[in-house]
Motif scaffolding. Structure first.
Motif, PDB file in Angstrom:
ATOM      1  N   TYR A 155      43.519  22.971  31.970  1.00 48.08           N
ATOM      2  CA  TYR A 155      44.525  24.032  31.862  1.00 48.08           C
ATOM      3  C   TYR A 155      44.204  24.995  30.730  1.00 48.08           C
ATOM      4  N   GLY A 156      44.521  26.280  30.958  1.00 45.85           N
ATOM      5  CA  GLY A 156      44.460  27.289  29.911  1.00 45.85           C
ATOM      6  C   GLY A 156      45.537  28.334  30.157  1.00 45.85           C
ATOM      7  N   GLU A 157      46.040  28.943  29.101  1.00 46.01           N
ATOM      8  CA  GLU A 157      47.079  29.955  29.246  1.00 46.01           C
ATOM      9  C   GLU A 157      46.512  31.214  29.944  1.00 46.01           C
ATOM     10  N   PRO A 158      47.334  31.891  30.768  1.00 45.34           N
ATOM     11  CA  PRO A 158      46.876  33.096  31.479  1.00 45.34           C
ATOM     12  C   PRO A 158      46.934  34.332  30.576  1.00 45.34           C
ATOM     13  N   VAL A 159      45.978  34.422  29.670  1.00 45.91           N
ATOM     14  CA  VAL A 159      46.041  35.426  28.602  1.00 45.91           C
ATOM     15  C   VAL A 159      45.344  36.739  28.960  1.00 45.91           C
ATOM     16  N   ARG A 160      44.485  36.739  29.977  1.00 47.29           N
ATOM     17  CA  ARG A 160      43.792  37.987  30.361  1.00 47.29           C
ATOM     18  C   ARG A 160      44.738  38.783  31.265  1.00 47.29           C
ATOM     19  N   ASN A 161      45.618  39.564  30.622  1.00 46.53           N
ATOM     20  CA  ASN A 161      46.786  40.089  31.329  1.00 46.53           C
ATOM     21  C   ASN A 161      46.505  41.258  32.259  1.00 46.53           C
ATOM     22  N   ARG A 214      44.566  49.812  34.099  1.00 44.49           N
ATOM     23  CA  ARG A 214      43.455  49.038  33.533  1.00 44.49           C
ATOM     24  C   ARG A 214      43.206  47.725  34.262  1.00 44.49           C
ATOM     25  N   VAL A 215      43.929  47.477  35.333  1.00 47.70           N
ATOM     26  CA  VAL A 215      43.806  46.209  36.042  1.00 47.70           C
ATOM     27  C   VAL A 215      42.433  46.070  36.686  1.00 47.70           C
ATOM     28  N   ARG A 216      41.925  44.840  36.715  1.00 48.88           N
ATOM     29  CA  ARG A 216      40.610  44.538  37.299  1.00 48.88           C
ATOM     30  C   ARG A 216      40.776  43.419  38.336  1.00 48.88           C
ATOM     31  N   MET A 217      39.852  43.420  39.302  1.00 51.19           N
ATOM     32  CA  MET A 217      39.900  42.432  40.382  1.00 51.19           C
ATOM     33  C   MET A 217      38.553  41.745  40.504  1.00 51.19           C
ATOM     34  N   THR A 218      38.567  40.411  40.596  1.00 51.08           N
ATOM     35  CA  THR A 218      37.350  39.635  40.806  1.00 51.08           C
ATOM     36  C   THR A 218      37.521  38.799  42.070  1.00 51.08           C
ATOM     37  N   VAL A 219      36.577  38.925  42.985  1.00 47.22           N
ATOM     38  CA  VAL A 219      36.570  38.144  44.219  1.00 47.22           C
ATOM     39  C   VAL A 219      35.474  37.099  44.084  1.00 47.22           C
ATOM     40  N   VAL A 220      35.882  35.842  43.995  1.00 49.08           N
ATOM     41  CA  VAL A 220      34.952  34.741  43.741  1.00 49.08           C
ATOM     42  C   VAL A 220      34.736  33.982  45.049  1.00 49.08           C
ATOM     43  N   ARG A 247      34.834  53.557  46.828  1.00 43.32           N
ATOM     44  CA  ARG A 247      36.148  54.026  46.375  1.00 43.32           C
ATOM     45  C   ARG A 247      36.296  53.973  44.858  1.00 43.32           C
ATOM     46  N   GLY A 248      35.255  53.496  44.179  1.00 37.29           N
ATOM     47  CA  GLY A 248      35.292  53.436  42.727  1.00 37.29           C
ATOM     48  C   GLY A 248      36.271  52.428  42.175  1.00 37.29           C
ATOM     49  N   LEU A 249      36.511  51.357  42.911  1.00 37.07           N
ATOM     50  CA  LEU A 249      37.473  50.358  42.476  1.00 37.07           C
ATOM     51  C   LEU A 249      36.865  49.443  41.411  1.00 37.07           C
ATOM     52  N   PRO A 250      37.639  49.038  40.435  1.00 36.07           N
ATOM     53  CA  PRO A 250      37.144  48.104  39.403  1.00 36.07           C
ATOM     54  C   PRO A 250      37.146  46.669  39.931  1.00 36.07           C
ATOM     55  N   TRP A 251      36.377  46.462  40.965  1.00 30.64           N
ATOM     56  CA  TRP A 251      36.297  45.169  41.640  1.00 30.64           C
ATOM     57  C   TRP A 251      34.901  44.581  41.448  1.00 30.64           C
ATOM     58  N   GLY A 271      41.969  31.711  32.084  1.00 26.26           N
ATOM     59  CA  GLY A 271      42.631  32.794  31.380  1.00 26.26           C
ATOM     60  C   GLY A 271      43.086  33.950  32.236  1.00 26.26           C
ATOM     61  N   ALA A 272      42.691  33.991  33.517  1.00 24.68           N
ATOM     62  CA  ALA A 272      43.094  35.099  34.379  1.00 24.68           C
ATOM     63  C   ALA A 272      44.604  35.128  34.525  1.00 24.68           C
ATOM     64  N   ALA A 273      45.154  36.335  34.618  1.00 29.25           N
ATOM     65  CA  ALA A 273      46.606  36.473  34.691  1.00 29.25           C
ATOM     66  C   ALA A 273      47.151  36.009  36.025  1.00 29.25           C
ATOM     67  N   VAL A 274      46.543  36.459  37.112  1.00 27.48           N
ATOM     68  CA  VAL A 274      47.112  36.230  38.435  1.00 27.48           C
ATOM     69  C   VAL A 274      46.005  35.838  39.412  1.00 27.48           C
ATOM     70  N   SER A 275      46.272  34.803  40.191  1.00 28.68           N
ATOM     71  CA  SER A 275      45.433  34.443  41.329  1.00 28.68           C
ATOM     72  C   SER A 275      46.184  34.840  42.588  1.00 28.68           C
ATOM     73  N   VAL A 276      45.591  35.711  43.397  1.00 26.32           N
ATOM     74  CA  VAL A 276      46.276  36.207  44.594  1.00 26.32           C
ATOM     75  C   VAL A 276      45.739  35.502  45.830  1.00 26.32           C
ATOM     76  N   ILE A 277      46.660  35.224  46.762  1.00 26.59           N
ATOM     77  CA  ILE A 277      46.308  34.558  48.016  1.00 26.59           C
ATOM     78  C   ILE A 277      46.993  35.337  49.145  1.00 26.59           C
ATOM     79  N   PRO A 278      46.443  36.502  49.498  1.00 24.28           N
ATOM     80  CA  PRO A 278      47.089  37.375  50.489  1.00 24.28           C
ATOM     81  C   PRO A 278      46.707  37.023  51.930  1.00 24.28           C
ATOM     82  N   LEU A 279      46.711  35.750  52.248  1.00 28.60           N
ATOM     83  CA  LEU A 279      46.257  35.296  53.558  1.00 28.60           C
ATOM     84  C   LEU A 279      47.257  35.642  54.652  1.00 28.60           C
ATOM     85  N   ARG A 280      46.719  36.155  55.754  1.00 29.68           N
ATOM     86  CA  ARG A 280      47.526  36.380  56.963  1.00 29.68           C
ATOM     87  C   ARG A 280      47.084  35.462  58.092  1.00 29.68           C
ATOM     88  N   ILE A 281      45.910  34.845  57.920  1.00 33.06           N
ATOM     89  CA  ILE A 281      45.318  33.967  58.931  1.00 33.06           C
ATOM     90  C   ILE A 281      44.829  32.731  58.194  1.00 33.06           C
TER      91      ILE A 281
END
Length: 408
Positions: A218-224, A259-265, A280-284, A299-309
């Motif tokens: 565990y680590g705190e989600p500090v990378r806001n 300033r938000v950034r997105m990482t797809v792992v 599109r010049g996205l910070p991805w 440390g990441a702030a949010v893990s997104v799971i936008p699954l539709r399937i």
């Protein structure tokens, strides 16, 4: 150690590197079974090179490993896929129907085997017509449901018709397969309920979704300003999720948090998706395959799971929770998991609601940390993988009893 019984475990995939949710679940189960009541003989696609490269990993999950040749992943396989659209079997099942695999499985079953496990529904295509020993089908999803969801989100009539055809074939195959085995293992109570109500499945068992809690610290989600998505990017459901997030959800987040950034792992992101983000010049960032996801998640702030399937349960949900990332998911993304909205994660299905939930977590450190700590406490109490292995072992013993009663 002296064993009293032999378990033959048939996997349609070489299990290493462990780069997908299915492989994670399977290797956790096998690792928990190792040195228990069964001697484990694992058979799967493979090669001498892979067996040597992953020798220590294989020794950690089985006592004996045998393999059939790895499938061709080049242009010949692409041509086979097109031809198999017209086969009676659903395409992914037909692609796993290897003569070499069937021969190896049949030969192994003629030896001393006390129980056989077929991993994933697809592997049922490798089973002989008559199983001469106790048998278990280890399902990771309700496969027909996944095909139905592809049909629902398909963008044009041709693709909808294609997915509808594949859905009908998968329904037939799934129903027939579940009837062949002594015990069916599901990964959630929801999946088991569907198997029992839709397919009249008998002798079902459920294993909880497990996480190696010592590995995922565990680590705190500090990378806001850091958002991430974790999942194999050669899986169509994940491709759809990331594309949906990019087109329908991301713009509203970025407009309020510049300033938000997105990482797809995840392995093998499609070039079209990577190119679209770049154009599109996205910070991805698309990482592709990584040996260890922990430095990226920590440390990441949010893990997104936008699954539709999707189907089954998503191990990546629990891994993110274990490591402290606050989770925002669609209902499908946490389907089958006993998590509570606004206590362990935030659940949102409409694009506007999803983006609002992400923005709330980026901007509200107290809410983000509360969800993060609640989620870690939850996985600590519910999700150790050793419990899942113990239940799986009992399902194998149950299969032996069911088989013996059926033969009387």
């Amino acid at each position: 150690m002296s064993y009293s019984a032999t378990l033959l475990f048939v996997s349609p995939r070489f299990l290493f590197p462990v780069d997908s949710g299915g492989k994670i679940r399977t290797t956790q189960i096998l690792r928990g079974l190792k040195n228990g009541k069964f001697k484990i003989r694992l058979v799967s696609p493979g090669s001498n090179k892979l067996a040597a490269q992953f020798r220590s990993e294989l020794e950690g999950v089985c006592d004996q490993f045998d393999f059939w040749p790895m499938p061709d992943e080049g242009w010949r396989n692409t041509m086979r896929r097109a031809r198999f659209l017209f086969d009676d079997l659903p395409m992914p099942v037909r692609l796993d129907s290897s003569p070499h695999a069937k021969s190896l499985v049949s030969a192994a079953l003629r030896g001393s085997v006390d129980v056989v496990v077929f991993d994933f529904l697809h592997a049922a295509v490798l089973a002989p017509a008559v199983l001469s020993c106790p048998s278990v089908l280890f399902t990771h999803n309700v496969e027909a449901e996944i095909f139905a969801r592809h049909r629902e989100v398909a963008g044009n009539p041709v693709m909808r018709a294609l997915w509808a055809s594949q859905h009908r074939k998968m329904l037939r195959f799934e129903r027939a397969s579940l009837a062949r085995f002594d015990v069916t293992v599901a990964v959630s109570d929801r999946d088991r309920s569907i198997f029992e109500s839709a397919y009249d499945a008998k002798n079902t068992a459920v294993i909880p979704t497990g996480v190696d809690l010592n590995y995922f610290q565990y680590g705190e989600p500090v990378r806001n300003q850091d958002i991430l998505f974790c999942g194999s990017m050669d899986w169509m459901a994940n491709q759809d999720a990331v594309r949906y997030f990019m087109n329908d959800i991301w713009p509203a987040i970025a407009s309020r948090n510049p300033r938000v950034r997105m990482t797809v792992v995840g392995r093998s992101p499609p070039a079209s998706l990577v190119g679209e983000a770049r154009n599109r010049g996205l910070p991805w960032e698309f990482t592709g395959f990584v040996d260890d996801v922990r430095p990226l998640v920590a440390g990441a702030a949010v893990s997104v799971i936008p699954l539709r399937i999707a189907g089954g349960t998503r191990l990546k949900v629990y891994e993110a929770m274990a490591m402290g990332a606050a989770v925002v998911s669609t209902s499908i993304g946490v389907e089958g998991l006993p998590v509570v909205d606004r206590e362990h994660c935030l659940v949102a299905d409409a694009a506007a609601d999803f983006s609002e939930a992400v923005v709330r977590l980026l901007n509200d450190a107290q809410l983000r940390h509360t969800l993060s700590r609640n989620a870690r406490s939850f996985v600590d109490s519910k999700c150790g993988f050793k419990v899942a292995s113990q239940i799986f072992e009992q399902a194998c013993i149950q299969a032996i009893r069911v088989y013996e009663e059926r033969k009387r």
